[in-house]
Scaffold this motif. Structure first.
Motif, PDB file in Angstrom:
ATOM      1  N   UNK A 119       1.006  -1.257   0.159  1.00 39.50           N
ATOM      2  CA  UNK A 119      -0.014   0.072  -0.069  1.00 39.50           C
ATOM      3  C   UNK A 119       0.795   1.256  -0.077  1.00 39.50           C
ATOM      4  N   UNK A 120       2.129   1.286   0.594  1.00 37.33           N
ATOM      5  CA  UNK A 120       3.141   2.143   0.613  1.00 37.33           C
ATOM      6  C   UNK A 120       3.575   2.503  -0.912  1.00 37.33           C
ATOM      7  N   UNK A 121       3.539   1.411  -1.554  1.00 39.24           N
ATOM      8  CA  UNK A 121       4.135   1.507  -3.021  1.00 39.24           C
ATOM      9  C   UNK A 121       2.989   2.119  -3.848  1.00 39.24           C
ATOM     10  N   UNK A 122       1.726   1.962  -3.564  1.00 37.33           N
ATOM     11  CA  UNK A 122       0.656   2.437  -4.053  1.00 37.33           C
ATOM     12  C   UNK A 122       0.304   3.991  -4.059  1.00 37.33           C
ATOM     13  N   UNK A 123       0.938   4.358  -2.960  1.00 36.53           N
ATOM     14  CA  UNK A 123       0.821   5.858  -2.562  1.00 36.53           C
ATOM     15  C   UNK A 123       2.087   6.649  -2.957  1.00 36.53           C
ATOM     16  N   UNK A 124       3.278   6.154  -2.952  1.00 37.88           N
ATOM     17  CA  UNK A 124       4.327   6.920  -3.356  1.00 37.88           C
ATOM     18  C   UNK A 124       4.528   7.743  -4.637  1.00 37.88           C
ATOM     19  N   UNK A 125       4.032   7.092  -5.836  1.00 39.43           N
ATOM     20  CA  UNK A 125       3.957   7.868  -7.070  1.00 39.43           C
ATOM     21  C   UNK A 125       2.960   8.979  -6.829  1.00 39.43           C
ATOM     22  N   UNK A 126       1.648   9.099  -6.110  1.00 31.21           N
ATOM     23  CA  UNK A 126       0.732  10.185  -5.721  1.00 31.21           C
ATOM     24  C   UNK A 126       1.345  11.092  -4.994  1.00 31.21           C
ATOM     25  N   UNK A 127       2.299  10.797  -4.058  1.00 35.01           N
ATOM     26  CA  UNK A 127       3.003  11.559  -3.081  1.00 35.01           C
ATOM     27  C   UNK A 127       3.841  12.609  -3.945  1.00 35.01           C
ATOM     28  N   UNK A 128       4.696  11.766  -4.655  1.00 34.32           N
ATOM     29  CA  UNK A 128       5.528  12.486  -5.473  1.00 34.32           C
ATOM     30  C   UNK A 128       5.059  13.456  -6.523  1.00 34.32           C
ATOM     31  N   UNK A 129       4.074  13.159  -7.236  1.00 36.53           N
ATOM     32  CA  UNK A 129       3.497  13.963  -8.092  1.00 36.53           C
ATOM     33  C   UNK A 129       2.636  15.252  -7.520  1.00 36.53           C
ATOM     34  N   UNK A 130       2.296  14.955  -6.170  1.00 32.77           N
ATOM     35  CA  UNK A 130       1.755  16.071  -5.594  1.00 32.77           C
ATOM     36  C   UNK A 130       2.814  17.007  -4.568  1.00 32.77           C
ATOM     37  N   UNK A 131       3.946  16.258  -4.320  1.00 35.64           N
ATOM     38  CA  UNK A 131       4.959  17.012  -3.522  1.00 35.64           C
ATOM     39  C   UNK A 131       4.910  16.754  -2.188  1.00 35.64           C
ATOM     40  N   UNK A 132       4.109  15.790  -1.864  1.00 37.05           N
ATOM     41  CA  UNK A 132       4.273  15.434  -0.362  1.00 37.05           C
ATOM     42  C   UNK A 132       5.323  14.633   0.130  1.00 37.05           C
ATOM     43  N   UNK A 133       5.764  14.807   1.401  1.00 35.77           N
ATOM     44  CA  UNK A 133       6.687  14.490   1.838  1.00 35.77           C
ATOM     45  C   UNK A 133       6.874  12.738   1.912  1.00 35.77           C
ATOM     46  N   UNK A 134       8.172  12.107   1.404  1.00 35.60           N
ATOM     47  CA  UNK A 134       8.247  10.944   1.447  1.00 35.60           C
ATOM     48  C   UNK A 134       9.355  10.102   2.244  1.00 35.60           C
ATOM     49  N   UNK A 135      10.211  11.002   2.928  1.00 34.67           N
ATOM     50  CA  UNK A 135      11.226  10.719   3.895  1.00 34.67           C
ATOM     51  C   UNK A 135      11.316  12.016   4.676  1.00 34.67           C
ATOM     52  N   UNK A 136      12.139  11.941   5.845  1.00 34.28           N
ATOM     53  CA  UNK A 136      12.344  12.874   6.652  1.00 34.28           C
ATOM     54  C   UNK A 136      13.281  14.100   6.107  1.00 34.28           C
TER      55      UNK A 136
END
Length: 366
Positions: free
Chosen positions: A293-310
């Motif tokens: 489920x994390x893998x499903x979210x990461x592309x969306x996070x990156x496209x929107x600019x949400x943080x994916x790491x510290x």
């Protein structure tokens, strides 16, 4: 005992929603109103505000920017001294949370006018409290909901996009924070309230995964499209229904506990609530070993600019002291992460944070 409540007593979502205010004042016999707002929020909303009746006195109070006990006391004193009939918050979540705290236990009517779609504060009957420096203190759930909430999508479409993106991150947490709790409940435990709550949580995830990128594109063009409006109302309304109906079964858990721990670090002060919560979702999924489920979210996070790491939150993910501090505060006694039916101890959280760093290495958002 489970306590469920839907939301505001009256809700209007329309480009002319504010036009109802004079009628509402007249019908309710309201003669004196305190308006709490920020400067930018008022500038955004003012062009859509109707002329107020001469019979209604408006007490204009600038918001200091933080939902702190000091600000709550200040606004409440002004409202009491002026013997107002109603307190209206106009602005973002912290402004609205402040007026919710001000009116609880009083005879003041409560009005909420959001100018951002950054969280469910316009809908929910709770306030999150902070120190004046922005560090998280606690949250308080109320038994009284707003008397009226007015949502103007045209004001929202002209608001800063980063707040909208943060709102999407915060709303995704409604599903990811509650689903493991729902999964571990027995069928006989599901009453009508929990059935509604779970359906709303799933709607939050499904609607946002499908429509967020298009809604952001529409917002960049300044267009209030059906997709944009659907996402706005998902962030504000549908998300508020999750905790409103589900009570403690569907309130914030792991992602928000991570958020609260992050507020201790001054380096994260430039990030928004929903951005920190969005990162917390990734830690939660690592903790629950739901990496698919994390893998499903990461592309969306990156496209929107949400943080994916510290590093995206101005922290060093390789610094074990930083990781240990976040894990310690996230898993402290009394934090909401312990609602989860898994190991939520300090070491488990630290391993989850480290796992997020490993998975997202080389994929940080610029």
């Amino acid at each position: 005992m489970m306590f469920s409540q839907c939301g505001p007593q009256r809700f209007i979502s329309a480009n002319d929603a504010y036009d109802y205010l004079p009628t509402y004042f007249e019908e309710g016999g309201i003669k004196k109103v305190l308006f709490l707002h920020g400067e930018k929020s008022w500038a955004a909303a003012k062009p859509y505000m109707p002329e107020m009746p001469a019979s209604v006195a408006i007490i204009d109070v600038p918001f200091n920017g933080e939902c702190s006990y000091e600000e709550i006391a200040r606004v409440k004193e002004i409202a009491t001294q002026n013997q107002v009939d109603m307190v209206i918050g106009l602005g973002g979540g912290k402004c609205l949370d402040t007026v919710k705290s001000v009116t609880q236990g009083t005879n003041f009517k409560l009005g909420l006018i959001p100018t951002l779609a950054s969280n469910c504060a316009p809908w929910s009957a709770l306030s999150v409290h902070y120190h004046e420096n922005g560090e998280h203190i606690n949250h308080e759930i109320y038994h009284e909901t707003a008397d009226i909430m007015l949502l103007n999508p045209q004001v929202i479409v002209n608001s800063p996009i980063n707040y909208f993106v943060a709102g999407i991150g915060d709303t995704l947490a409604k599903y990811y924070e509650s689903e493991m709790i729902f999964e571990n409940m027995q069928p006989e435990q599901f009453n009508t309230q929990l059935t509604i709550s779970r359906a709303m949580a799933q709607a939050c995830r499904d609607d946002l995964l499908e429509n967020s990128e298009q809604a952001i594109a529409d917002m960049k063009k300044g267009e209030v499209t059906p997709v944009f409006r659907k996402v706005v109302e998902t962030v504000i309304v549908t998300s508020g229904l999750v905790g409103g109906w589900g009570d403690y079964f569907a309130r914030a858990t792991g992602a928000h506990s991570v958020h609260d721990a992050l507020t201790v670090f001054p380096a994260t002060s430039d990030s928004l609530h929903g951005e920190r919560v969005a990162y917390g979702i990734l830690v939660l999924l690592a903790l629950e070993k739901r990496e698919d489920e994390m893998a499903e979210l990461l592309p969306l996070y990156r496209s929107m600019g949400l943080p994916v790491c510290l590093a995206d939150l101005n922290l060093d993910g390789s610094d074990q002291d930083v990781v240990a501090q976040i894990a310690h505060d996230t898993s402290a006694d009394g934090t909401q992460i312990h609602f989860l039916p898994i190991d939520t101890g300090e070491q488990a959280v630290a391993r989850a944070i480290t796992r997020v760093e490993e998975i997202t290495a080389g994929e940080t958002v610029a």
